[in-house]
Every structure is written in structure tokens, then in C-alpha cells.
Design an enzyme around this catalytic site. Sequence first.
Site, PDB file in Angstrom:
ATOM      1  N   CYS A 228       0.811  -1.224   0.000  1.00  0.00           N
ATOM      2  CA  CYS A 228       0.000   0.000   0.000  1.00  0.00           C
ATOM      3  C   CYS A 228       0.839   1.266   0.000  1.00  0.00           C
ATOM      4  O   CYS A 228       0.282   2.374   0.018  1.00  0.00           O
ATOM      5  CB  CYS A 228      -0.953  -0.021   1.187  1.00  0.00           C
ATOM      6  SG  CYS A 228      -1.963  -1.517   1.229  1.00  0.00           S
TER       7      CYS A 228
ATOM      8  N   HIS B 146      -2.222   8.194   6.257  1.00  0.00           N
ATOM      9  CA  HIS B 146      -2.511   6.863   5.714  1.00  0.00           C
ATOM     10  C   HIS B 146      -3.857   6.383   6.250  1.00  0.00           C
ATOM     11  O   HIS B 146      -4.705   5.919   5.485  1.00  0.00           O
ATOM     12  CB  HIS B 146      -1.393   5.902   6.088  1.00  0.00           C
ATOM     13  CG  HIS B 146      -1.516   4.556   5.463  1.00  0.00           C
ATOM     14  ND1 HIS B 146      -1.618   4.368   4.100  1.00  0.00           N
ATOM     15  CD2 HIS B 146      -1.555   3.309   6.012  1.00  0.00           C
ATOM     16  CE1 HIS B 146      -1.712   3.085   3.831  1.00  0.00           C
ATOM     17  NE2 HIS B 146      -1.682   2.414   4.973  1.00  0.00           N
TER      18      HIS B 146
ATOM     19  N   GLU C 224       0.463   5.547  13.521  1.00  0.00           N
ATOM     20  CA  GLU C 224       0.755   6.708  12.681  1.00  0.00           C
ATOM     21  C   GLU C 224       0.681   8.000  13.482  1.00  0.00           C
ATOM     22  O   GLU C 224       1.545   8.878  13.349  1.00  0.00           O
ATOM     23  CB  GLU C 224      -0.214   6.766  11.500  1.00  0.00           C
ATOM     24  CG  GLU C 224       0.059   7.921  10.551  1.00  0.00           C
ATOM     25  CD  GLU C 224      -0.844   7.939   9.330  1.00  0.00           C
ATOM     26  OE1 GLU C 224      -0.541   8.698   8.392  1.00  0.00           O
ATOM     27  OE2 GLU C 224      -1.848   7.203   9.320  1.00  0.00           O
TER      28      GLU C 224
ATOM     29  N   LYS D 258      -9.293   7.914   3.051  1.00  0.00           N
ATOM     30  CA  LYS D 258      -9.870   6.564   3.007  1.00  0.00           C
ATOM     31  C   LYS D 258     -11.202   6.462   3.733  1.00  0.00           C
ATOM     32  O   LYS D 258     -11.937   5.487   3.534  1.00  0.00           O
ATOM     33  CB  LYS D 258      -8.877   5.558   3.592  1.00  0.00           C
ATOM     34  CG  LYS D 258      -7.601   5.384   2.774  1.00  0.00           C
ATOM     35  CD  LYS D 258      -6.678   4.369   3.406  1.00  0.00           C
ATOM     36  CE  LYS D 258      -5.362   4.243   2.673  1.00  0.00           C
ATOM     37  NZ  LYS D 258      -4.486   5.432   2.889  1.00  0.00           N
TER      38      LYS D 258
ATOM     39  N   HIS E 185      -9.755   1.881   0.998  1.00  0.00           N
ATOM     40  CA  HIS E 185      -8.310   1.706   0.843  1.00  0.00           C
ATOM     41  C   HIS E 185      -8.004   1.146  -0.537  1.00  0.00           C
ATOM     42  O   HIS E 185      -8.244  -0.031  -0.821  1.00  0.00           O
ATOM     43  CB  HIS E 185      -7.795   0.757   1.932  1.00  0.00           C
ATOM     44  CG  HIS E 185      -6.320   0.747   2.082  1.00  0.00           C
ATOM     45  ND1 HIS E 185      -5.457   1.209   1.110  1.00  0.00           N
ATOM     46  CD2 HIS E 185      -5.520   0.326   3.108  1.00  0.00           C
ATOM     47  CE1 HIS E 185      -4.226   1.078   1.518  1.00  0.00           C
ATOM     48  NE2 HIS E 185      -4.226   0.552   2.731  1.00  0.00           N
TER      49      HIS E 185
ATOM     50  N   PHE F 219       1.839  -3.516   3.978  1.00  0.00           N
ATOM     51  CA  PHE F 219       2.241  -4.812   4.510  1.00  0.00           C
ATOM     52  C   PHE F 219       3.723  -5.044   4.198  1.00  0.00           C
ATOM     53  O   PHE F 219       4.201  -4.736   3.100  1.00  0.00           O
ATOM     54  CB  PHE F 219       1.421  -5.937   3.868  1.00  0.00           C
ATOM     55  CG  PHE F 219       0.041  -6.117   4.460  1.00  0.00           C
ATOM     56  CD1 PHE F 219      -0.423  -5.323   5.486  1.00  0.00           C
ATOM     57  CD2 PHE F 219      -0.796  -7.123   3.980  1.00  0.00           C
ATOM     58  CE1 PHE F 219      -1.691  -5.508   6.026  1.00  0.00           C
ATOM     59  CE2 PHE F 219      -2.073  -7.317   4.512  1.00  0.00           C
ATOM     60  CZ  PHE F 219      -2.516  -6.509   5.535  1.00  0.00           C
TER      61      PHE F 219
END
Length: 491
Positions: A242, A382, A393, A413, A418, A477
Site C-alpha cells: 500500500c 494513511h 501513525e 480513506k 483503501h 504490509f
Amino acid sequence: MSCTSSSTLIFSRSRESRNSGTSLFQYNGLKLLEATQLGLASLDIKGFVATSAKCGKIKAVASPTVSSPKRETDPKKRIVITGMGLVSVFGSDINTYYNKLLDGVSGITPIDRFDTSDFSVKIAGQIRDFSSEGYINAKDDRRLDDCWRYCLVAGKKALDDATLGKQLLADTAMDKTRMGVLVGSAMGGFTSFNNGVEALVLKGHKKITPFFIPYAIANMGSALLAIDTGFMGPTYSIAAACATSNHCFIAAANHIRQGEEDVMVAGATNATITPLGLGGLIACIAVSKRNNEPHKASRPWDRNRDGLVVGEGAGVLIMESMEHAMKRGAKVYAEYLGGAATCDAHHMTDPRPDGFGVSSCIVKGLQDAGVAPEEVNYVNAHATSTPAGDLAEVNAIKKVFKNTSELKMNGTKSMIGHGLGAAGGLEAIATIKAINTGWLHPTINQYDLEPNVTIDTVPNVKKQHQVNVAISNSFGFGGHNSVVVFAPFSP
């Protein structure tokens, strides 16, 4: 249709790498080993000592030390954004997309692309009524994976927006060997892969289409764009889960800074709302199951969040040297100041809870951009709506930005879901639109904010805000972290 890629590597020892730069710490896991020299010297983090490579607690964290950051002044190395293109759950028009975000509209709906009756998750940011008319010929459109259809439309729209469309390029003497394409994908042609496996299992290998491999591999979006435009500069793909889009922006910028290219088409594309894609994410226990309230499912930083909502699309920027853009009289949306990438080195799917990998990435990104932390007043986060990721974050942001009273932070998002590899591209466009319009879109579904989130998240209603410097975060990831830095353009 064929595409040949060429690459050359030349290695040499660099005197500068041995004798100049700022001293930063080198870690084995997170155990301090020795000082190492890096080439840029504007920000330095001191005092990080951790107890283990498996995300031990940070014993001491000092504030980033600012030492007169200096921005790039060479017009050949300054990078401007001259075009933007996207495919999103809100359509393929930039202004429509951003207006929907400003209005706080959710694009999360029940999935109707396939039967979800046996799935525990039945919602997504699914694109409907997509049209490639005028951008892809009918025969290719029938064959192509949605991932590449989204890529081609977003890429060509961005080129048109930059007045670098195919006809214009054919009529000018621009050097196409100095124009490249770097559009990544986290998953590649997922539908093509799914169909190939299905053909093998049900009918045998002789029934696998010859397009299976070409349309499944992750570099094909960049290749197809290069074939259509005739761009002969570096053309490849990056896959960093991502964080893919931001990695592509950073790499594309480096090609321009090094004097190799004048123009780079950069971004990412993803189309993973398939039975296999959704099933895989469910297996990772990463997805919201708020099926009865799809519009309220993606809720970054809210205490009742229960996972991400998968989305899809493509986001592409035209990145150009300032010198080249000025010579051809191009309009400029914003300036790309810099960016950075790091790795958590912690876990395949879980972020470091202390946010150390992210905070170091932000610091390195600001260093690359020549920006002091106090200059930043907007973060496009994010913010995936996952229990662990959102707080990690925020912890990282608060370590870097000690005074957050003027800082705004929002989560795109919350409305579009996402987009995986494409998320950073779609969010970079939202960030640049915030710079252009002076309005920040809200983070919707902010009903019960986590007490540790003391930064203004622009809850539920848009806010007017003059952006000085913005950062856009993307993480993936594998522990992949990436940050890009944008600012209003001033010649």
C-alpha cells in the site's frame, strides 16, 4: 503488442559518500551499531535506543534537530506537478472527485460485482459505470484487466491535463527518450491471475489464455502507457504493497533530479475487489464487517473502528523538471519537494506500535525536501481505520511535530476506502487539490475519537486552510513506509 526494457548498472566508489553528510544511526534491528554517513544534512534524529528488534519500547526520543534546511533551487532539479489523472469510486474527473470529498460523501457501498452471500464482508469502495471510451480501443478494452484499464485512463488523462497528450506529442519535437513511466501496482492484474488459475483447475493448462502472463504481471500498466505514448525513458513498476504510489513518486523524482529525464508519468493502479482479493483480506482479519452501515464502515481514529474497507482505482501525476515545464509554458499545480521510504523491520502485517519506522521516514522525507517540521501544516494521513495502524501513525506524527496546534490531518480513506497500491496516488491528488483550493476535505465518521488523537482530524465537515507544506503518508504490509512532500509552487 510488445515491449522491450533495457537497463544498465555502473558501480563506483563515491568520495562524497565517505566524507560528507550528516551522521545518522545505523541499526541491526533497532540495536545501535555505528554512525554512518548520509548525503543530506538538514535534519537529524538523536537519542533513539530500542530494546529489541521485535519492537521494543523506545527508551529515549529527542526532538528532531533543525539545522537550516535548504530547498532545491536548480530549475533542472526542482520538480513540479503539471498534470493529474485518476479513476476513482467517484468517477474519473478530478474536480468531481475532490468536490465529493469536500462534501463528505462516502463511496462505500454493498458489493454487486460478484455474489458475496458466503463472505463475512460484503462492502467496498467499488467502482461502477467506468468508461474507457476515447482512451482504450474496443478490442483491448475487452481483454484488459481492470487494473490496466484504470491505469491507461488515469495516465492518459494526466497527460492530457499536462498538455502532453498523444496528438500534441506527435506534433512537437520533445525528446521521448527523456520521458518515462513509473506506474506501480500492489497486486498487478488480479482478475487475470484469478481467471488463469480457474482455467487451469477447471479445464487444464491448454485453456489458459496467452494474455494470462502479460496481463497478470505488475509492470504491464507502465509498459502499455509507454507503448501508447512512445515514451522511451525508464519504464518499470514498483510493488511496495500500500506504499506503492509514493515509492513510484520518489523514484520518478530521482530520475529527474539526476538529470536523466525531463518528464515522468508516476503513480499506481489497483483493482482487487474480486472474490480472491476480498477473501484474502478477510483471512488477514483486516477488513471492516460493518455490512449494515457501509457509509459508516471506514472511520479512521474512531474508537469503534473495526478494520479497513477495500477500494480500487488509479492515481497518476505528471512530474516534470521546472526548467522543462517553464520552457513549454505548462501550468503548475504544486511542487514536489521530496520524499523518503523506510521499513519497520517488525512484522509482515502489523505496524510498529511506537511508530518509530514511520517517524524516521517523515524526518528523512522532510530532510530530502529541505523542510523544517514547523513548516508543515497539513498531513494527508494513511489512516486505514485499523485498530493498530491508526494510532501507530499518530504516535509517529506527534514525535516529529512537537507543536501540532496549527497542524491539520485528514483521512481520505474514510470516504473512498483503501485503494491498496493506488491509495497514495489518489491521496496525492487530494493533497494537491487542498493546496490549490485552500479547503481540506473532512475525515468522516468521527463520532468517538481516540483520546490519544489530539491533532485536528477535520472531523465530518470540511475546513478552510491555507496549506504551507503538506505531507502524504502511505504504509504497506511488510513494514513499508513512505512519505512525500508537496507545497504551493513559487517560481
